[in-house]
Every structure is written in structure tokens, then in C-alpha cells.
Write a protein that holds these residues in place. Structure first.
Motif, PDB file in Angstrom:
ATOM      1  N   GLU A 173       3.260  -5.661   7.938  1.00 46.86           N
ATOM      2  CA  GLU A 173       3.106  -4.374   8.230  1.00 46.86           C
ATOM      3  C   GLU A 173       4.120  -3.046   7.327  1.00 46.86           C
ATOM      4  O   GLU A 173       3.694  -2.417   7.334  1.00 46.86           O
ATOM      5  CB  GLU A 173       3.830  -3.980   9.819  1.00 46.86           C
ATOM      6  N   GLY A 174       4.583  -4.112   6.980  1.00 47.13           N
ATOM      7  CA  GLY A 174       5.445  -3.593   6.293  1.00 47.13           C
ATOM      8  C   GLY A 174       4.307  -2.245   4.979  1.00 47.13           C
ATOM      9  O   GLY A 174       4.357  -1.279   4.307  1.00 47.13           O
ATOM     10  N   ASP A 175       3.830  -3.342   4.572  1.00 43.28           N
ATOM     11  CA  ASP A 175       2.449  -2.707   3.432  1.00 43.28           C
ATOM     12  C   ASP A 175       1.010  -2.259   3.906  1.00 43.28           C
ATOM     13  O   ASP A 175       0.071  -2.334   4.564  1.00 43.28           O
ATOM     14  CB  ASP A 175       1.635  -4.024   2.978  1.00 43.28           C
ATOM     15  N   TYR A 176       1.584  -0.717   4.850  1.00 48.76           N
ATOM     16  CA  TYR A 176       0.980   0.080   6.058  1.00 48.76           C
ATOM     17  C   TYR A 176      -0.210   0.958   5.184  1.00 48.76           C
ATOM     18  O   TYR A 176      -1.218   0.812   5.887  1.00 48.76           O
ATOM     19  CB  TYR A 176       1.896   1.056   6.793  1.00 48.76           C
ATOM     20  N   LEU A 177       0.088   0.921   3.410  1.00 45.44           N
ATOM     21  CA  LEU A 177      -1.122   2.003   3.103  1.00 45.44           C
ATOM     22  C   LEU A 177      -1.854   0.761   2.838  1.00 45.44           C
ATOM     23  O   LEU A 177      -2.297  -0.053   2.335  1.00 45.44           O
ATOM     24  CB  LEU A 177      -0.129   2.878   1.681  1.00 45.44           C
ATOM     25  N   LYS A 178      -4.005   1.857   2.699  1.00 43.36           N
ATOM     26  CA  LYS A 178      -5.118   0.509   3.196  1.00 43.36           C
ATOM     27  C   LYS A 178      -5.709   2.252   2.447  1.00 43.36           C
ATOM     28  O   LYS A 178      -6.347   2.622   2.780  1.00 43.36           O
ATOM     29  CB  LYS A 178      -5.624   0.873   3.856  1.00 43.36           C
ATOM     30  N   VAL A 179      -6.318   1.664   1.240  1.00 39.01           N
ATOM     31  CA  VAL A 179      -6.994   2.557   0.133  1.00 39.01           C
ATOM     32  C   VAL A 179      -7.927   2.408  -0.485  1.00 39.01           C
ATOM     33  O   VAL A 179      -8.380   1.199  -0.734  1.00 39.01           O
ATOM     34  CB  VAL A 179      -6.585   4.091  -0.590  1.00 39.01           C
ATOM     35  N   LEU A 180      -9.391   2.469  -0.291  1.00 39.52           N
ATOM     36  CA  LEU A 180     -10.368   1.680  -0.496  1.00 39.52           C
ATOM     37  C   LEU A 180     -11.993   2.537  -0.720  1.00 39.52           C
ATOM     38  O   LEU A 180     -12.124   3.797  -0.425  1.00 39.52           O
ATOM     39  CB  LEU A 180     -11.539   1.777   0.668  1.00 39.52           C
ATOM     40  N   PHE A 181     -12.571   3.064  -1.950  1.00 42.26           N
ATOM     41  CA  PHE A 181     -13.220   4.392  -2.942  1.00 42.26           C
ATOM     42  C   PHE A 181     -14.431   3.405  -2.844  1.00 42.26           C
ATOM     43  O   PHE A 181     -14.762   2.416  -2.786  1.00 42.26           O
ATOM     44  CB  PHE A 181     -13.141   3.749  -4.356  1.00 42.26           C
TER      45      PHE A 181
END
Length: 397
Positions: A385-393
Motif C-alpha cells: 500500500e506504501g507504493d501508492y503512485l500509479k501513472v500510465l502514459f
């Protein structure tokens, strides 16, 4: 000396804590009613009284506190904190020596072994964020430890809690010299104006560093760029410096306009050549469709939860519809930068939101880039849960 309370852990969580899971949850405790004073040291045992771990009691939105050590003989004191901080700083030496980037995360909570505490570095100054009354009781020892293990021009803090366990916007100068604001920091050579003394936010989200650099280096040149939920316009600045034909920044907050103008200005960009709009993003989507506007690059980085007069937005419920709105005003072969900082779901589910939006519209797409947290935002593998950032191009077909 802090009081130490012995707390029994349920059999289900006994195994989780043995594997290194750091969050102390209410469900894990046999006798949570024994918890009274935040900041108390918790000695976690199994039902037979065998030692499992030590942590502290601190209420925040995630749980009841954090595990700090699996060594029964280890004392949670200033020396303990100095060891944690020295290790964390050692891991970031490449950042300290990088003159092109002068703002980064030094200590990332449980990822660096002390949940509830965040420390960021801004050009010689340190900003400490406290996420519970419990962790705040360690303030004196942590500040002394930080001063012992590194050089500080000055220290600021932000208390992100109140007595009801909610977040509040408060900040404070702690010690050293006071900064002059706006303070100009660099990120991959780009200037950003930040404030350590002005409410809950500083003016830049450090976790998006790699994403901004990617937009600047690979996706902006000659393109029209729409930056929604634009905050202080950091993505727009990156795109403009990457050669974007024009940027459009849209945010509901009135302060976003002056803050975005400031970020353009500290980089020598004429803000009058860019569009900066204070309006509801959903209203802007309707306006853009009505005017038949299309963009080559659309950036979607909404807050996890937002409310305006007409709309309530929740990432877990509404991201698919938000994506559909973006698809409608993105050029063929254009790119949508879809981002979320919600910790309540993982990358697989986030990709599902994107997939559903395209399938519902009968359109094709491909994911061409994928990002999570940068390396200074250290994550503990036992706490996904600590790896909260999610970014998709996402490239439109």
C-alpha cells in the motif's frame, strides 16, 4: 522514558508481523482497549506472550500505529532514530550531490523504518510531516537526531493531524534559520517556487519528478498540452520547457492561477502565451467538447477525493468516467497521462479503470509508459500500500 504497553496480537496477524508487515491495525489486536496515550511504545506478543515486535501507538487514517523493530532488546530512543535517519540519508547520497535536483524525499515513513514520519529536503532546508499525535510525541528526539546526522540550514514542520485523527493544514518554523519564500528549488534543471511556511502544501508534489521529466523529454515538443487538476502548473511548466506548442492549465482553486503564473515566471516563460483557467475540470470538459477542442497530450492527476458545487469525485468510483471525458478531447494518436495517488487499490485495478473506459467507447489504446514512486520514495516490500503512485502514459489508437 515512554511507557510501554504489552498488547496481544491475533493469530491471523501474528504471521503477517513475522513476515515484516509494518502497520498496526485495530483488527490485529486482541485488547485494543488497553491503548490510551498516543506515543506509547507497544510491545506486541502472541497469545502465549511470546515477543513479536515493538512499535508505537499513533492514530492516523491507515491504522493504530507502526512497528519499528523486531528486536526485543532495542530501545526506541534518539540513538535509534539517528540510526534510521543516517541510513536513509546514506541511501540518498546521489540526490544530495545532484546540483540539477535540489528537492527530494529524505525519509519515507515505513519505507525507511518509521511509519508516520515524512522528511523532505528543499535546498538545504528540511520539512518534517507528522501524521499522528503519536509520532509527534517523538518530535524532540527526531529533530535532535536529524541535526546530529546531517547539516540543516533550517527545519520546518507540518502537523497533518488533529485530536480527531483528521488532517489539518498547519505548518511551523522549528529551528535554524528561516527560509526566504518563495524558495527556488531545482528538479532536473527546472526551477520551482516552493513555500514551507504556507499551509499544508509546498507548491510541488515531489513524487511526480520522473513523470514531469518524461513529459518534458519525450512527449511535449510541438504538442498542445492540457493539464487538468493542475494545482501550481508543474506539469505545464515541464511541457512548456519541453517545447510544447501551448499548454492549458485548469484547476478549480482560485490560488492555482497566481501560483501557476509564478512557476512559469521563475523559468523565464511568458505566462501570457499559455492558457491558465480557474474552473471546474468537468465543466471544462463540456466546454472543450462544445468548442470542438482537441489536445495532443492530456494530463489527468486528480486528487483521490474532490468536491465542487456540482460534482463529487472519488478515484475508485469515478476514474473510468473521467478517462472517458479525456478520451473525447484527445487527438487520434494522442497521449493521456493517467495518474492517481490513491493507496486504496493497486496498479492492476487502475489499469482496469482505463481499459473499461476505452472498451465502453469502442476505442483502441496502448500503454506506452508506466511509473510508480521514484527511488527516493522508498517502499517496504511487505507493505504494498506504501507504493501508492500509479501513472500510465496511454496512447490512443
Amino acid at each position: 522514558m515512554k511507557s510501554e504497553i504489552s498488547i496481544k496480537v491475533t493469530d491471523k496477524y501474528k504471521a503477517e508481523y513475522a513476515k515484516g508487515y509494518p502497520l498496526i491495525t485495530k483488527e490485529a489486536l486482541e485488547n485494543p482497549e488497553a491503548l490510551q496515550n498516543e506515543g506509547s511504545i507497544l510491545k506486541l506478543t502472541d497469545k502465549q506472550g511470546r515477543f513479536l515486535a515493538k512499535g508505537y501507538y499513533g492514530l492516523q487514517n491507515k491504522g493504530f500505529g507502526w512497528i519499528l523493530t523486531h528486536d526485543e532488546s532495542e530501545t526506541i530512543d534518539q540513538d535509534f532514530m539517528e540510526r534510521k535517519l543516517a541510513t536513509a540519508i546514506g541511501r540518498r547520497q546521489a540526490f544530495y550531490s545532484n546540483l540539477e535536483t535540489t528537492a527530494f524525499r529524505v525519509f519515507n515513513g515505513e519505507g525507511d523504518g518509521f511509519g508516520g514520519l515524512i522528511i523532505d529536503y528543499y535546498a538545504g532546508f528540511y520539512l518534517l510531516s507528522w501524521y499522528s499525535e503519536g509520532v509527534y510525541t517523538f518530535k524532540d528526539e527526531i529533530i535532535a537526531a536529524l541535526q546530529n546526522v546531517t547539516e540543516c540550514k533550517g527545519i520546518y514542520q507540518k502537523k497533518r493531524f488533529d485530536t480527531k485523527g483528521q488532517y489539518i493544514e498547519e505548518d511551523d518554523f522549528v529551528t535554524g534559520e528561516r527560509g526566504e519564500f518563495p524558495m527556488i528549488v531545482k528538479e532536473n534543471g527546472v526551477n520551482f517556487a516552493v513555500y514551507l511556511n504556507d499551509g499544508a502544501m509546498t507548491g510541488i508534489f515531489l513524487d511526480q519528478r520522473d513523470v514531469r521529466n518524461t513529459i518534458r523529454q519525450k512527449y511535449a515538443k510541438g504538442k498542445t498540452v492540457l493539464n487538468t487538476f493542475s494545482y501550481t502548473g508543474a506539469f505545464s511548466v515541464a511541457a512548456s520547457l519541453g517545447g510544447a506548442a501551448k499548454t492549458t492549465s485548469v484547476d478549480l482553486a482560485k490560488r492555482s492561477s497566481s501560483k501557476t503564473i509564478e512557476q512559469f515566471s521563475v523559468n523565464g516563460i511568458d505566462f501570457e502565451t499559455q492558457d491558465i483557467l480557474v474552473m471546474d475540470v468537468f465543466n471544462y470538459f463540456k466546454y472543450a467538447k462544445r468548442k470542438e477542442l482537441k489536445f495532443d497530450v492530456v494530463i489527468l492527476d486528480p486528487p483521490s477525493f474532490a468536491r465542487s458545487k456540482k460534482y463529487t469525485f472519488s478515484t475508485s468510483k469515478d476514474y473510468t468516467n473521467l478517462m472517458k471525458e479525456a478520451i473525447a478531447i484527445t487527438e487520434r494518436n494522442g497521449v493521456i497521462v493517467a495518474s492517481t495517488n490513491s493507496a486504496s487499490f493497486g496498479m492492476k485495478k487502475f489499469k482496469g479503470f482505463i481499459d473499461k473506459a476505452f472498451k465502453d467507447l469502442g476505442k483502441k489504446y496502448s500503454i506506452v509508459e508506466e511509473f510508480t514512486l521514484p527511488s527516493d520514495f522508498r517502499v517496504q516490500k511487505e507493505f504494498k500500500e506504501g507504493d501508492y503512485l500509479k501513472v500510465l502514459f496511454v496512447k490512443l489508437g
